[in-house]
Scaffold this active site. Structure first.
Site, PDB file in Angstrom:
ATOM      1  N   ASP A 236       0.858  -1.173   0.000  1.00 50.07           N
ATOM      2  CA  ASP A 236       0.000   0.000   0.000  1.00 50.07           C
ATOM      3  C   ASP A 236       0.901   1.230   0.000  1.00 50.07           C
ATOM      4  OD1 ASP A 236      -2.251   1.650   0.110  1.00 50.07           O
ATOM      5  OD2 ASP A 236      -3.213   0.494   1.693  1.00 50.07           O
TER       6      ASP A 236
ATOM      7  N   MET B  39       1.650   0.483  -6.616  1.00 47.39           N
ATOM      8  CA  MET B  39       1.353  -0.620  -7.542  1.00 47.39           C
ATOM      9  C   MET B  39       1.474  -0.190  -8.993  1.00 47.39           C
ATOM     10  SD  MET B  39      -2.737  -0.980  -6.871  1.00 47.39           S
ATOM     11  CE  MET B  39      -3.787   0.474  -6.778  1.00 47.39           C
TER      12      MET B  39
ATOM     13  N   HIS C  68     -11.897  -1.108  -9.551  1.00 50.78           N
ATOM     14  CA  HIS C  68     -13.037  -0.259  -9.935  1.00 50.78           C
ATOM     15  C   HIS C  68     -12.789   1.225  -9.643  1.00 50.78           C
ATOM     16  CE1 HIS C  68     -15.227  -0.908  -5.787  1.00 50.78           C
ATOM     17  NE2 HIS C  68     -14.094  -0.275  -5.659  1.00 50.78           N
TER      18      HIS C  68
END
Length: 364
Positions: free
Chosen positions: A231, A252, A269
């Protein structure tokens, strides 16, 4: 050759009367959301739970310390919410109500691993910060704005430090709502889909403002597995180290810690197709070959017109929700196929439908 115009069919009198009723209903749908928000802010689901699972209107007036003069109005609010499935009617004569699975999700203080109070999600998407986006949607469409409506209206990005600086209280609630939205169902999935984790020795969980809960649940269910959480550095610093899960601060979009399998749960999403292709391409670089069990596990909404109408409507509402908030989208199977192919994957499959979501596997 010009396309012939379809003749206009004048509705019948009966159809027009029904259409008017439908128009009223669609125009006033927001009142259901606001009534539900009101019920949560008053603490009605929690009060019913603490009263043993059912309560009359006088019971609620007393438990919530509301003025007795509001009894008739509370009765009308509860009648609307019961008609929508938020509560169920135990005794119509005495106007007694009990919890449904929906309102159970909004009870505060239940000590159970599977229970997560969904109030932060509800209060986030019914806050003025979000309602203002919907109110100004027509204006946004007319603008040559590349930013999503949230950024366009508030001059800051949802879930990001820019919003924390401008509106710290809303940011805090939105972050709680995001964690509720992302974490719910983890233990259910580990029970119902335990077979897809068999044979996995190492897994990287790519999070978007997560709290490490999914990774901890996976390690608890599969103690042999080496699990890494990726993260943003500022989010990793908030998670207490436990010596069980490996926490890595990074991005990422740049690189992902190598593992046999990469997990993306309720992440893609948030992003456009182009961004998803970049993320998935980095996932492909990080995982083992297919022969070695390499795959990317995705938990996300899969739009399905063949679903029963209420479920499909829920999925479409979540699609517009993402359009307003982050500029992302929900995808059907063809959309998923397109981004997997563009990211270089050889194949994929929908493993299982999971409520409004689906579980997919993509193979290198």
């Amino acid at each position: 050759m010009a396309t012939q115009a379809t003749p206009i069919v004048v509705p019948t009198d009966a159809e027009l009367l029904q259409a008017q009723a439908d128009l009223w209903r669609h125009s006033l749908y927001y009142l259901k959301s606001m009534a539900l928000k009101c019920a949560v802010e008053l603490g009605i689901p929690t009060a019913i739970y603490r009263l043993g699972g059912s309560a009359s209107i006088p019971d609620l007036i007393t438990a919530l310390s509301l003025p007795v003069a509001k009894q008739q109005f509370l009765s009308r609010l509860m009648r609307l919410l019961a008609s929508s499935g938020v509560f169920s009617v135990v005794d119509s004569t005495e106007a007694t109500y009990s919890l449904t699975p929906l309102s159970y999700l909004l009870v505060d203080g239940i000590e159970a691993d599977d229970h997560i109070n969904h109030a932060p999600f509800l209060l986030t998407v019914t806050a003025t910060h979000y309602i203002d986006l919907a109110m100004g949607l027509a204006h946004w469409f007319k603008q040559d704005a590349k930013k999503p409506p949230f950024d366009h209206v508030h001059g800051a990005s949802l879930f990001e430090e820019s919003m924390e600086r401008k509106h710290p209280e809303f940011h805090k609630m939105a972050m709680q709502g995001l964690i509720v939205h992302d974490n719910f169902g983890t233990n259910i999935a580990l029970r119902e889909l335990s077979d897809i984790y068999q044979g996995i020795n190492s897994l990287t969980d790519c999070c978007y403002h997560g709290d490490g809960m999914t990774a901890k649940a996976i390690v608890k269910a599969f103690p042999h597995m080496k699990v890494t959480v990726l993260d943003l550095p500022q989010e990793i610093r908030k998670i207490p180290t436990d010596g069980v899960v490996n926490y890595v601060g990074g991005d990422m979009f740049k690189s992902i810690p190598r593992a046999q399998v990469v997990l993306l749960k309720m992440v893609l999403h948030h992003w456009s197709d182009e961004d998803c292709v970049k993320i998935l391409a980095n996932c492909k670089k990080a995982i083992a070959s297919r022969e070695e069990g390499g795959k990317v596990l995705i938990g996300d909404i899969v739009l399905d017109p063949a679903s029963e109408p209420v479920m499909f409507e829920t999925q479409l509402l979540m699609d517009v929700c993402m359009m307003l908030m982050k500029g992302g989208r929900q995808r059907d199977l063809n959309d998923w196929r397109d981004i997997f192919i563009k990211a270089g994957f050889s194949d994929f499959k929908l493993v299982k439908k999971f409520g409004a979501r689906g579980v997919l596997e993509a193979y290198p």
